[in-house]
Design a protein around this motif. Sequence first.
Motif: not given
Length: 264
Positions: A227-250
Amino acid sequence: MSTALTRGLEVLEYLLAHPGGMPLELIADALDIPKSACHRVLAELKLRGYVRQISERGEYVMTTRLASLGLGFLSSSGIVDIAHPVIERVAEVSGELARLSVVDGDRLTWVAKVEGNRKGFRYDPDMGRDARLSCTSSGHAWLMTLSDEQAVALVSKQGFGSQQDYGPKAPTTVKALLGFLHAARVRGYAMIDEVFAPGMTAVAAPVRRGERPAMGVISIAGPKTRLDFARIQQLGPMLLEATRELASLSSASGLFSRPPLGKA
């Protein structure tokens, strides 16, 4: 809070940190409680089923009763049901440990995890424990949504912790902490490298509806070799989308519907 209740909670918190059990004398000394008073507290906790005594040695240990209460609360809140598919997908895509934590007043509490290479939604062994706000990605992700003044007040209340218990890059001053938070706000998510633990990295994003206060945090953690910096940058958009989805279901969870920090 009454003295008896305070002492009972102190004993439970102490035993939580000593799962192998501790004798009466050491519990009393550690908590600066008279031995006779400590014995009465332990006897009441034993009667209520929160502790038991190991007969051969006499040490007192916690039972699973307190954990059972917590699990029952989480189950009735609905948070596990609504978060299950979201957190599991984060773990599957990242291949790393995904955690969910919730904001409860002035605390951020880990409630569940999914391991990327293992199927099934699991309760975290740290479930019910508060995240160290100063040196976890989850803590930074929550603090980044607050003002500097609010963030500093929360960390000052909890403390920075002992340096030897965390990673070599853990912040130990307000200035260092604010540096992490300012960078996280620009980035849109929190990221740490050998801050919580040596050789480990993590990324986390807050669960919030629009500009409302954060309700919780989703985090991903793993060894920095993967989980290096490049991998984190790749995962960032997916993580943000997951938080938005969970917020909509909250709204389906009573726990997420509680008033946030500073609201009555």
